[in-house]
Motif scaffolding. Structure first.
Motif, PDB file in Angstrom:
ATOM      1  N   SER A   1       0.826  -1.209   0.000  1.00 41.17           N
ATOM      2  CA  SER A   1       0.000   0.000   0.000  1.00 41.17           C
ATOM      3  C   SER A   1       0.860   1.259   0.000  1.00 41.17           C
TER       4      SER A   1
ATOM      5  N   GLN B   1       1.753   3.762  -4.025  1.00 41.09           N
ATOM      6  CA  GLN B   1       1.281   5.144  -3.991  1.00 41.09           C
ATOM      7  C   GLN B   1       1.472   5.821  -5.347  1.00 41.09           C
TER       8      GLN B   1
ATOM      9  N   TRP C   1      -2.716   2.113   3.454  1.00 40.31           N
ATOM     10  CA  TRP C   1      -2.918   3.435   2.880  1.00 40.31           C
ATOM     11  C   TRP C   1      -3.739   3.336   1.607  1.00 40.31           C
ATOM     12  N   SER C   2      -4.589   4.335   1.376  1.00 42.79           N
ATOM     13  CA  SER C   2      -5.239   4.478   0.081  1.00 42.79           C
ATOM     14  C   SER C   2      -4.188   4.915  -0.943  1.00 42.79           C
TER      15      SER C   2
ATOM     16  N   LYS D   1      -2.856   8.595  -0.988  1.00 45.72           N
ATOM     17  CA  LYS D   1      -2.673   9.186   0.338  1.00 45.72           C
ATOM     18  C   LYS D   1      -1.577  10.247   0.341  1.00 45.72           C
TER      19      LYS D   1
ATOM     20  N   TYR E   1      -9.463   8.587   9.127  1.00 48.07           N
ATOM     21  CA  TYR E   1      -9.170   7.171   8.919  1.00 48.07           C
ATOM     22  C   TYR E   1     -10.353   6.339   9.379  1.00 48.07           C
TER      23      TYR E   1
ATOM     24  N   SER F   1     -14.210  -3.914   6.593  1.00 45.64           N
ATOM     25  CA  SER F   1     -14.570  -2.651   7.235  1.00 45.64           C
ATOM     26  C   SER F   1     -15.384  -2.898   8.505  1.00 45.64           C
TER      27      SER F   1
ATOM     28  N   LEU G   1      -8.044   8.268   4.223  1.00 42.49           N
ATOM     29  CA  LEU G   1      -6.920   7.826   3.400  1.00 42.49           C
ATOM     30  C   LEU G   1      -6.128   6.699   4.059  1.00 42.49           C
TER      31      LEU G   1
ATOM     32  N   HIS H   1      -6.505   3.016   6.562  1.00 35.04           N
ATOM     33  CA  HIS H   1      -7.358   1.972   7.150  1.00 35.04           C
ATOM     34  C   HIS H   1      -6.578   1.333   8.291  1.00 35.04           C
TER      35      HIS H   1
END
Length: 253
Positions: free
Chosen positions: A25, A29, A97-98, A101, A121, A130, A197, A199
């Motif tokens: 993740s 990026q 991370w998205s 981010k 977050y 989730s 952005l 988790h």
């Protein structure tokens, strides 16, 4: 977007079930000018082999293997000392991370001349599902507001060129909280980018789930490190307890 180098700090200890996904993740990026400094705190699981495999395929990954287990604060300090970036960012080895981010955060910092930024977050379980719980909070926080509303560790980035390198006090828990209290004394404000952005993974064995000890560490921070008076410390500790209970019962942000 200015393409200054971002040093991403990741301590690792026995997160072999999650670290591969967490590292990807970061490496995936949209903001590519990064160095990912991973300090393994003498893991006894398969983390070492996983990390070596990733590092062999991407030269942005820098691995450090400690000879003795010294805790997350020490591992972060080792990584910070080796960092070369204009920006320093943090992620725990089980969080995600998205993809945009860093891009979004650094754009936000440059557009507004901010030096210290976090994000919203949410929580995921140990399988990555989730938990329908989002953490937002005040969008702009000074020192006293940060005492009551700490950002998620894996959401934070600061401009090291302007604020210098900030090291983690060597306490076992809530050392990230202590770092942000140090940084904000230089930055004056923490600004929050209002988008999810990061988790944050909740695991049954995670340190953060030992709530009673966390309360004790909050008290230690207020009294021994921040030197707040007894009544302010009582107020802040009580606030921390009741806010946690409120969020758990009502699933509030």
């Amino acid at each position: 977007m200015k393409n200054g180098l971002v040093s991403v700090i990741m301590p690792n200890y026995n997160t072999g079930d999650y670290v591969y996904e967490s590292v990807l993740s970061v490496l995936d990026q949209t903001y590519k000018n990064i160095e990912l400094i991973i300090v393994d705190d003498k893991s006894s699981d398969n983390s070492i082999n996983i990390l070596r495999g990733i590092a062999s395929k991407d030269n942005r990954v820098k691995l450090v293997f400690l000879k003795n287990n010294g805790g997350a604060a020490n591992a972060r300090n080792v990584a910070i000392k080796k960092s070369n970036g204009q920006y320093i960012s943090f992620i725990d080895s089980d969080d995600l991370w998205s993809p945009r981010k860093l891009e979004k955060q650094i754009d936000y910092m440059n557009e507004n001349n901010y030096t210290f930024v976090a994000t919203y977050y949410d929580y995921i379980d140990f399988e990555g599902e989730s938990l329908d719980r989002i953490i937002k909070g005040r969008l702009r926080r000074n020192y006293w507001q940060l005492l009551k509303d700490c950002p998620g560790n894996s959401t934070v980035i600061y401009n090291a060129n302007k604020l210098g390198k900030n090291y983690v006090p060597l306490i076992r828990r809530r050392n990230d909280y202590l770092m942000w209290l140090q940084v904000i004394k230089k930055a004056h404000y923490l600004n929050i980018f209002p988008e999810i952005l990061v988790h944050y993974r909740i695991r049954p064995d995670s340190l953060s789930r030992k709530k009673r000890e966390l309360v004790q560490y909050h008290w230690k921070i207020y009294r021994e490190y921040e030197h707040l008076n007894y009544f302010v410390s009582i107020y802040l500790t009580s606030y921390y307890i009741f806010r946690g209970v409120f969020r758990k019962i009502f699933n509030r942000t």
